[in-house]
Scaffold this active site. Structure first.
Site, PDB file in Angstrom:
ATOM      1  N   VAL A  14       0.829  -1.209   0.000  1.00 52.94           N
ATOM      2  CA  VAL A  14       0.000   0.000   0.000  1.00 52.94           C
ATOM      3  C   VAL A  14       0.861   1.256   0.000  1.00 52.94           C
ATOM      4  O   VAL A  14       0.564   2.228  -0.708  1.00 52.94           O
ATOM      5  CB  VAL A  14      -0.960  -0.008   1.207  1.00 52.94           C
ATOM      6  CG1 VAL A  14      -1.767   1.290   1.257  1.00 52.94           C
ATOM      7  CG2 VAL A  14      -1.897  -1.207   1.123  1.00 52.94           C
ATOM      8  N   ILE A 124     -13.590   1.723  -1.738  1.00 50.94           N
ATOM      9  CA  ILE A 124     -14.982   2.171  -1.643  1.00 50.94           C
ATOM     10  C   ILE A 124     -15.059   3.354  -0.673  1.00 50.94           C
ATOM     11  O   ILE A 124     -14.655   3.225   0.482  1.00 50.94           O
ATOM     12  CB  ILE A 124     -15.905   1.046  -1.134  1.00 50.94           C
ATOM     13  CG1 ILE A 124     -15.795  -0.194  -2.024  1.00 50.94           C
ATOM     14  CG2 ILE A 124     -17.355   1.529  -1.074  1.00 50.94           C
ATOM     15  CD1 ILE A 124     -16.524  -1.402  -1.473  1.00 50.94           C
ATOM     16  N   ASP A 188     -10.753  -9.561  10.963  1.00 54.13           N
ATOM     17  CA  ASP A 188     -10.640  -8.394  10.094  1.00 54.13           C
ATOM     18  C   ASP A 188     -11.992  -7.706   9.923  1.00 54.13           C
ATOM     19  O   ASP A 188     -12.108  -6.489  10.070  1.00 54.13           O
ATOM     20  CB  ASP A 188     -10.088  -8.832   8.728  1.00 54.13           C
ATOM     21  CG  ASP A 188      -9.999  -7.696   7.738  1.00 54.13           C
ATOM     22  OD1 ASP A 188      -9.105  -6.843   7.884  1.00 54.13           O
ATOM     23  OD2 ASP A 188     -10.832  -7.645   6.804  1.00 54.13           O
ATOM     24  N   LYS A 192     -13.787  -3.907  11.050  1.00 54.55           N
ATOM     25  CA  LYS A 192     -14.409  -3.023  10.062  1.00 54.55           C
ATOM     26  C   LYS A 192     -15.862  -2.697  10.412  1.00 54.55           C
ATOM     27  O   LYS A 192     -16.284  -1.545  10.296  1.00 54.55           O
ATOM     28  CB  LYS A 192     -14.309  -3.656   8.673  1.00 54.55           C
ATOM     29  CG  LYS A 192     -12.886  -3.719   8.142  1.00 54.55           C
ATOM     30  CD  LYS A 192     -12.789  -4.547   6.865  1.00 54.55           C
ATOM     31  CE  LYS A 192     -11.371  -4.578   6.338  1.00 54.55           C
ATOM     32  NZ  LYS A 192     -11.212  -5.469   5.166  1.00 54.55           N
TER      33      LYS A 192
END
Length: 322
Positions: A14, A124, A188, A192
């Site tokens: 990233v 998104i 994970d 979120k």
């Protein structure tokens, strides 16, 4: 407008994507990159340092982008950057899920922004939209496929592969870590959905209270049974308002094969917000990968420097987790 000076903490997948996009963006410049010496890039050697203090004490740096991953060291770097009155943009879902209260208050006290669009949903723009939607609408439920690794695995299983074959395929394509436990067991997605719930309902979700079940025991027989009954299996997170409580869970679920989630394949993510008066709002996009995540990070940087960043999270403790 002056050139905005950015430091990147971490030069992995990233971090390299952030560097690439910023290099193509006017009025923005990467001036420092924090990394271990053995990971310095010889093509840009002058930008690299292994000393976080050289970054936080540099008065010319406006924004610090944290893409280190993990908790302890990354959390300390964010603390130092905010203390030095630098805006912080992070993709670190673990830190935001655990410390959204503390870090938000600290950033406000120092008159800087703490931005974390990339912590949920990759490319998104769900966090930005969620903050705006809740200003005029009541959100009653959030449903999401918010892990690209597990969605890829389930997609491949419905194409005929076993669980082990699909996992190996995901690892070879870079969608799954060598230790995929956080994805497969739902940790994970727990982080979120906690972040989205915190923002939607101005509360704080303790991730330890979230009901969760992983996908490791999904078998070929279960997949075939679903197919025969015109259904699919998707690994989803859901948060629902029930009276004065929020029910939050992460688990595999059967959906009819004409449900929108059935069309969300491979590493793609999707979120459905159930609202009043807007009814259902649906988002879909790539939830992982270098450039989708990096684009969300740079979008936060652009919003900050153009004074468009919306900070409207408040922990009102209105709801309890059920």
């Amino acid at each position: 407008m002056k050139d905005i000076k950015v430091a990147i903490l971490g030069y992995g997948t990233v971090g390299k994507g952030v560097f690439q996009i910023i290099n193509q963006t006017p009025n923005m410049e990467v001036v420092k990159i924090l990394e271990k010496p053995e990971k310095f890039d010889s093509d840009y050697i002058d930008l690299f340092t292994s000393d976080i203090d050289l970054i936080v004490n540099d008065p010319n740096i406006d924004v610090v982008v944290e893409v280190l991953g993990g908790y302890g060291f990354a959390r300390g770097c964010i603390d130092k950057a905010i203390e030095a009155k630098k805006h912080v943009v992070t993709a670190n879902k673990e830190i935001i899920a655990l410390d959204i209260d503390t870090l938000t208050l600290k950033a406000r006290d120092k008159n800087v922004c703490l931005a974390y669009e990339a912590s949920v949903g990759g490319g998104i723009p769900i966090i930005k939209n969620l903050k705006e939607i809740k200003e005029v609408s009541h959100i009653s439920k959030i449903s999401g496929i918010l892990n690209g690794t597990t969605n890829f695995i389930l997609t491949k299983m419905f194409e005929g592969k076993s669980f082990d074959e699909a996992l190996k395929d995901a690892q070879e394509k870079g969608f799954a870590e060598s230790d995929p436990t956080a994805d497969l067991e739902g940790y994970d997605m727990m982080r979120k959905i906690a972040i989205l719930s915190d923002l939607a309902w101005d509360t704080y979700i303790d991730i330890d209270l979230i009901t969760h079940k992983g996908i490791s025991d999904i078998s070929v027989d279960m997949v075939e049974h679903a197919k025969k009954n015109n259904k699919v299996i998707k690994f989803v997170c859901e948060a629902t308002i029930i009276d004065d409580s929020i029910k939050v869970e992460v688990k595999p679920k059967y959906f009819d094969d004409n449900h929108f989630f059935a069309s969300v394949q491979n590493e793609f993510n999707s979120i459905i917000l159930e609202t009043n008066p807007n009814d259902k709002l649906i988002y879909i996009g790539k939830g992982a990968g270098s450039l989708p995540t990096a684009s969300a990070i740079v979008s936060d940087v652009v919003d900050i420097i153009n004074n468009r960043y919306l900070d409207n999270y408040q922990n009102t403790k209105k709801y309890k987790v059920n």
